[in-house]
Design a protein around this motif. Sequence first.
Motif, PDB file in Angstrom:
ATOM      1  N   GLN A 195      39.184  36.616  80.664  1.00 29.75           N
ATOM      2  CA  GLN A 195      37.962  37.240  81.184  1.00 29.75           C
ATOM      3  C   GLN A 195      36.696  36.735  80.494  1.00 29.75           C
ATOM      4  N   ILE A 196      36.866  35.938  79.445  1.00 28.15           N
ATOM      5  CA  ILE A 196      35.719  35.445  78.682  1.00 28.15           C
ATOM      6  C   ILE A 196      35.312  34.064  79.199  1.00 28.15           C
ATOM      7  N   VAL A 197      34.017  33.887  79.426  1.00 28.88           N
ATOM      8  CA  VAL A 197      33.449  32.601  79.820  1.00 28.88           C
ATOM      9  C   VAL A 197      32.413  32.220  78.763  1.00 28.88           C
ATOM     10  N   VAL A 198      32.641  31.109  78.079  1.00 24.87           N
ATOM     11  CA  VAL A 198      31.713  30.651  77.048  1.00 24.87           C
ATOM     12  C   VAL A 198      30.561  29.901  77.728  1.00 24.87           C
ATOM     13  N   VAL A 199      29.332  30.258  77.367  1.00 23.69           N
ATOM     14  CA  VAL A 199      28.150  29.701  78.025  1.00 23.69           C
ATOM     15  C   VAL A 199      27.181  29.161  76.982  1.00 23.69           C
ATOM     16  N   ASN A 200      26.196  28.422  77.455  1.00 21.00           N
ATOM     17  CA  ASN A 200      25.166  27.864  76.572  1.00 21.00           C
ATOM     18  C   ASN A 200      24.081  28.904  76.338  1.00 21.00           C
ATOM     19  N   GLY A 201      24.392  29.893  75.536  1.00 23.68           N
ATOM     20  CA  GLY A 201      23.445  30.956  75.252  1.00 23.68           C
ATOM     21  C   GLY A 201      23.452  32.009  76.346  1.00 23.68           C
ATOM     22  N   GLN A 204      21.941  31.098  79.924  1.00 17.37           N
ATOM     23  CA  GLN A 204      22.777  30.518  80.973  1.00 17.37           C
ATOM     24  C   GLN A 204      23.717  31.563  81.554  1.00 17.37           C
ATOM     25  N   GLY A 205      24.232  32.440  80.696  1.00 16.47           N
ATOM     26  CA  GLY A 205      25.109  33.484  81.204  1.00 16.47           C
ATOM     27  C   GLY A 205      24.416  34.352  82.238  1.00 16.47           C
ATOM     28  N   LEU A 206      23.181  34.748  81.960  1.00 19.83           N
ATOM     29  CA  LEU A 206      22.440  35.569  82.908  1.00 19.83           C
ATOM     30  C   LEU A 206      22.126  34.795  84.179  1.00 19.83           C
ATOM     31  N   ASP A 207      21.797  33.528  84.043  1.00 18.30           N
ATOM     32  CA  ASP A 207      21.504  32.704  85.217  1.00 18.30           C
ATOM     33  C   ASP A 207      22.724  32.607  86.127  1.00 18.30           C
ATOM     34  N   LEU A 208      23.914  32.416  85.548  1.00 19.60           N
ATOM     35  CA  LEU A 208      25.131  32.359  86.359  1.00 19.60           C
ATOM     36  C   LEU A 208      25.376  33.687  87.068  1.00 19.60           C
ATOM     37  N   LEU A 345      21.914  26.896  68.388  1.00 21.40           N
ATOM     38  CA  LEU A 345      23.299  26.521  68.702  1.00 21.40           C
ATOM     39  C   LEU A 345      23.598  26.634  70.190  1.00 21.40           C
ATOM     40  N   ARG A 346      22.902  27.526  70.903  1.00 20.84           N
ATOM     41  CA  ARG A 346      23.134  27.755  72.331  1.00 20.84           C
ATOM     42  C   ARG A 346      24.588  28.118  72.604  1.00 20.84           C
ATOM     43  N   LEU A 347      25.059  29.162  71.954  1.00 21.18           N
ATOM     44  CA  LEU A 347      26.415  29.660  72.167  1.00 21.18           C
ATOM     45  C   LEU A 347      26.354  31.129  72.562  1.00 21.18           C
ATOM     46  N   GLY A 348      26.895  31.422  73.719  1.00 24.06           N
ATOM     47  CA  GLY A 348      26.990  32.794  74.193  1.00 24.06           C
ATOM     48  C   GLY A 348      28.277  32.964  74.971  1.00 24.06           C
ATOM     49  N   GLN A 358      37.409  33.528  88.641  1.00 22.43           N
ATOM     50  CA  GLN A 358      37.401  32.229  89.305  1.00 22.43           C
ATOM     51  C   GLN A 358      36.004  31.794  89.730  1.00 22.43           C
ATOM     52  N   PRO A 359      35.189  32.663  90.363  1.00 21.07           N
ATOM     53  CA  PRO A 359      33.821  32.221  90.703  1.00 21.07           C
ATOM     54  C   PRO A 359      33.009  31.798  89.492  1.00 21.07           C
ATOM     55  N   PHE A 360      33.164  32.517  88.374  1.00 20.20           N
ATOM     56  CA  PHE A 360      32.389  32.138  87.196  1.00 20.20           C
ATOM     57  C   PHE A 360      32.892  30.829  86.588  1.00 20.20           C
ATOM     58  N   ARG A 361      34.193  30.597  86.602  1.00 16.88           N
ATOM     59  CA  ARG A 361      34.714  29.327  86.114  1.00 16.88           C
ATOM     60  C   ARG A 361      34.172  28.176  86.960  1.00 16.88           C
ATOM     61  N   ALA A 362      34.161  28.377  88.277  1.00 15.39           N
ATOM     62  CA  ALA A 362      33.672  27.321  89.170  1.00 15.39           C
ATOM     63  C   ALA A 362      32.181  27.080  88.970  1.00 15.39           C
ATOM     64  N   ALA A 363      31.403  28.161  88.803  1.00 16.29           N
ATOM     65  CA  ALA A 363      29.965  28.017  88.616  1.00 16.29           C
ATOM     66  C   ALA A 363      29.652  27.306  87.303  1.00 16.29           C
ATOM     67  N   LYS A 364      30.370  27.647  86.250  1.00 18.27           N
ATOM     68  CA  LYS A 364      30.154  27.001  84.962  1.00 18.27           C
ATOM     69  C   LYS A 364      30.512  25.517  85.036  1.00 18.27           C
ATOM     70  N   ARG A 365      31.584  25.206  85.734  1.00 19.74           N
ATOM     71  CA  ARG A 365      31.990  23.799  85.886  1.00 19.74           C
ATOM     72  C   ARG A 365      30.916  22.990  86.595  1.00 19.74           C
ATOM     73  N   LEU A 366      30.328  23.543  87.645  1.00 21.27           N
ATOM     74  CA  LEU A 366      29.291  22.817  88.370  1.00 21.27           C
ATOM     75  C   LEU A 366      27.990  22.738  87.586  1.00 21.27           C
ATOM     76  N   ALA A 367      27.733  23.733  86.742  1.00 22.12           N
ATOM     77  CA  ALA A 367      26.482  23.746  85.982  1.00 22.12           C
ATOM     78  C   ALA A 367      26.462  22.643  84.932  1.00 22.12           C
ATOM     79  N   ASP A 368      27.538  22.538  84.128  1.00 22.89           N
ATOM     80  CA  ASP A 368      27.526  21.540  83.054  1.00 22.89           C
ATOM     81  C   ASP A 368      28.924  21.210  82.531  1.00 22.89           C
ATOM     82  N   ARG A 369      29.950  21.419  83.350  1.00 24.79           N
ATOM     83  CA  ARG A 369      31.353  21.170  82.985  1.00 24.79           C
ATOM     84  C   ARG A 369      31.865  22.182  81.975  1.00 24.79           C
TER      85      ARG A 369
END
Length: 512
Positions: A195-201, A204-208, A345-348, A358-369
């Motif tokens: 359930q955890i998605v690691v993001v660039n701060g 980015q999490g809020l933008d997704l 560090l841009r870690l969130g 699944q939607p968040f995994r796909a969105a993160k992949r398209l955003a920056d892999r």
Amino acid sequence: MPTLPQPDGVRTIASRIVNAIRAQIADGVYPPGSRLPSSRALAADLGVSRTTVTAAYEQLAAEGYLEVRQGARPQVPKGLRLAGLRPDGLKRGDLKTVSPDTGAPPPRLSQFGRRLAGLPMPDPPGTGAPIIDFRYGELAASDFPVLPWKRAVDAAILCRPTRLRYGDPSGSPELRSALQAYLWRARGLRCDPDQIVVVNGSQQGLDLCVRLLLDPGEPAVVEDPCYAAARDILAATGARLIPRTVDREGMRTERLPPARLAYVTPSHQFPLGSVMSVSRRRDLLAWAQSCGATVIEDDYDGEYRFDVAPIPTLQTLDRALDGTLDGAGRVIYLGTVSKTLSPALRLGYLVVPRPLIQPFRAAKRLADRHTPALEQSALANLLASGAYERHVRRVRRRNGERRAALLAALRTRFGDGVRVDGAEAGLHVVAWLTRFPLKREAMIVAAARAAGVGVYPITPLYDPSSLSGRPDSDRPDHPGLVIGYAGLEEHEIAQGIERLGAALDSLAKSLA
């Protein structure tokens, strides 16, 4: 031929040749269409190797100053001209390449692009920096755990994979497992690593979240006042914002209109610092269930509670009310290490309900892999070793000392001329200057800046309607300053407040 400038200890011979030829082209010595000496001839003239001259010519060709063809002398392109010059007014280095599109209208932006173009941009860091800067969101460099982080990075580097490849868009399994354990220990939040998605701060999490959950024109509830970057993300998406007043119990939740999304900071409201009461948390979750909305819980600085233990998360309450392991899936939890380690560090990370994995995994992949792997591995090592929590305890104590210094300085310098909100937690306070009317806020900020002190008004964080007499607005009729203190030492805090007080005394006399 070009005369080489004297060596300066930094430039190579080839780079000095490049600079000399650029200058002669700019001066008109080699006009468009003219040819330069062959590499052999120029090398003989300058007393350097032909390889060096060839490298210089290739660099100039890559930059568009020359055209190079095998068997022919290099030529200045016929389409190269000096921008906006008269024949008698050549200026060195003012070059541009003419393209067929010169004078054409700019490319058409999408609606999203036009909304982005209309958003204000902050000044670059360090631009006109004051002597003492109370900017919120910044940390003292001396607080960063240099040695533990270095050990964690070294360990990550030594664990070399057999191949260099793209990673899991959700984040490394090691970091997600470490975060799962940490969130349970520190915040009482239960989840699975999936359930955890690691993001660039958290940004980015809020933008997704907003991109996946909102269509243009759909309503979204936000606090008033609100974190400005969150409001900008929602506005860029085309959301219809519904501001809700914040008081000492957090965002007001009575009679909330239907919406698709709500963005809240319940554990430490930004910027006023209030904690959302249990009754309002229940109301918010019931509202989300009734209208099918999702609540984004931004826990941006939940580690910093100076008087009481950290407040349980909304996601924890959602599970308790629903009585199931996963809860009703009404809350997305948003966390970051920007306030504990470093915003650089841009870690969130996000904790999302199972149907959204699944939607968040796909969105993160398209955003920056995926988020950079080295930093993920280092943070996982820091969490697994216990060094992260030791560091959090240390900086919590250190920032508690800074907080005490700030409150003492405000009390000593301003007395009953200031009212402070939000001092129980976090890394900033709001100081209401009760001896000035609201209309003087901009003058106060300017006077402070002239005295070498950076302070930041609260007004831009409010919805404009709250400043024009909205009936439910609790906006005080006094200037408010959001004062961050985590980037300063105690003596700097005391000096900054003294400078601020002197500037406001002078301003008051000039207005009398």
